[in-house]
Design an enzyme around this catalytic site. Structure first.
Site, PDB file in Angstrom:
ATOM      1  N   LYS A   1       0.799  -1.058  -0.005  1.00 22.00           N
ATOM      2  CA  LYS A   1      -0.022  -0.017  -0.088  1.00 22.00           C
ATOM      3  C   LYS A   1       1.048   1.066   0.016  1.00 22.00           C
ATOM      4  O   LYS A   1       2.050   1.435   0.435  1.00 22.00           O
ATOM      5  CB  LYS A   1      -1.009  -0.079   1.025  1.00 22.00           C
TER       6      LYS A   1
ATOM      7  N   ASP B   1      -2.040  -1.899  10.696  1.00 21.84           N
ATOM      8  CA  ASP B   1      -2.565  -1.760   9.146  1.00 21.84           C
ATOM      9  C   ASP B   1      -3.225  -3.120   8.648  1.00 21.84           C
ATOM     10  O   ASP B   1      -3.684  -3.334   7.530  1.00 21.84           O
ATOM     11  CB  ASP B   1      -1.302  -1.915   8.275  1.00 21.84           C
TER      12      ASP B   1
END
Length: 300
Positions: free
Chosen positions: A12, A136
């Site tokens: 990401k 995350d």
């Protein structure tokens, strides 16, 4: 079902990252937009009849208790499952980069073993397990580009198409950065103004050209600290600037990224020129969805 092969664990990028406060337990409160990209680790899963959890490193050696192993044990602990698994992990995503490689491995492990072991847990149940592994992980379990808040557990998926397709140069210097060192630094400012999802929705992310440079939504509050601790972060940004690209850091670094204009001569790593020894440069496209989106139900 006895095996699942070639499952991706994508990285990401943080389009922005604001630190807006700190909880009493020391965890920092963030606001960010996480965007998936097509740079991935690859994992393989096979059932083990003896109930053991094991891993084979198909690339560089990893710590014995990496996040894929921890995720498998956490899933068993949460469900009482006694089934075993052998995990093969081809690691492509660099560590200490701020691109979520270990967290993504954990999420893919949760999604894969939930299916392989026939557990039938929902996304929300997997997210609750995931947040115990890392802030995350729930984002990667949810599998959609999203505004992320709290310590990472408050996930608001973006509308489909809100982030237009684009190409990015991602540069990981040889030096890495420990997340703990960034967040514990006295240099870190912890009082950013709050960024609303409506404000982000109104930002200029839909026009041609460098559409990911909206001034209000391209700041990373961790970047000044990272640059003070790791000069290679600044060097990587300067390396991109020398190529006409506006770089900024993702996550807690040390990787930086910049959008590449949609031009035929800037679509490959070789077109960017040689990087310093030990650096990794990757040209990536953003993803609208995680490749494993839909592998768990949305609701209990």
């Amino acid at each position: 079902m006895q095996a699942l092969y070639d499952l991706p664990a994508p990285a990401k990028l943080n389009l922005f990252l604001h630190i807006i406060g700190r909880r009493a337990d020391g965890y920092h409160l963030i606001e960010s937009v996480f965007m998936l990209i097509d740079w991935c680790d690859t994992l393989h899963f096979e059932c083990r009849a003896d109930g053991a959890i094991s891993r084979q490193d198909l690339g560089a050696p990893l710590p014995a208790a990496d996040l894929s192993i921890r995720a498998a044990h956490a899933l068993r602990a949460a469900t009482g499952c006694r089934q075993g698994a052998h995990i093969g992990l081809l690691k492509r995503l660099p560590a200490q980069a701020g691109i979520g490689g270990g967290s993504s491995d954990a999420a893919t492990t949760l999604l894969a073993l939930n299916r392989l072991w026939g557990l039938g847990l929902s996304l929300s149940a997997l997210e609750k397990i995931g947040v115990t592994l890392g802030a995350d992980v729930p984002f990667f379990v949810r599998g959609r580009n999203a505004r992320v808040a709290g310590i990472g557990e408050i996930i608001t998926p973006l509308a489909h198409g809100q982030l237009p397709p684009a190409c990015f140069a991602v540069v990981k210097p040889a030096a890495g950065l420990e997340t703990k060192a960034i967040f514990s630094s006295p240099l870190l400012k912890r009082a950013s103004g709050s960024a609303t999802i409506s404000g982000f929705a109104a930002a200029d992310f839909g026009r041609d050209g460098d559409c990911y440079q909206d001034a209000d939504f391209c700041r990373n509050d961790l970047q000044p600290v990272a640059q003070a601790l790791c000069p290679e972060v600044t060097q990587a940004i300067e390396w991109l600037r020398a190529r006409g690209l506006q770089g900024r850091m993702t996550g807690s670094g040390s990787a930086v990224f910049a959008q590449i204009p949609q031009a035929p001569d800037l679509g490959h790593v070789g077109d960017l020129g040689a990087a310093p020894e030990g650096w990794q440069v990757r040209v990536c496209e953003n993803l609208m969805l995680h490749p494993l989106a839909g592998w768990a139900a949305d609701e209990d």
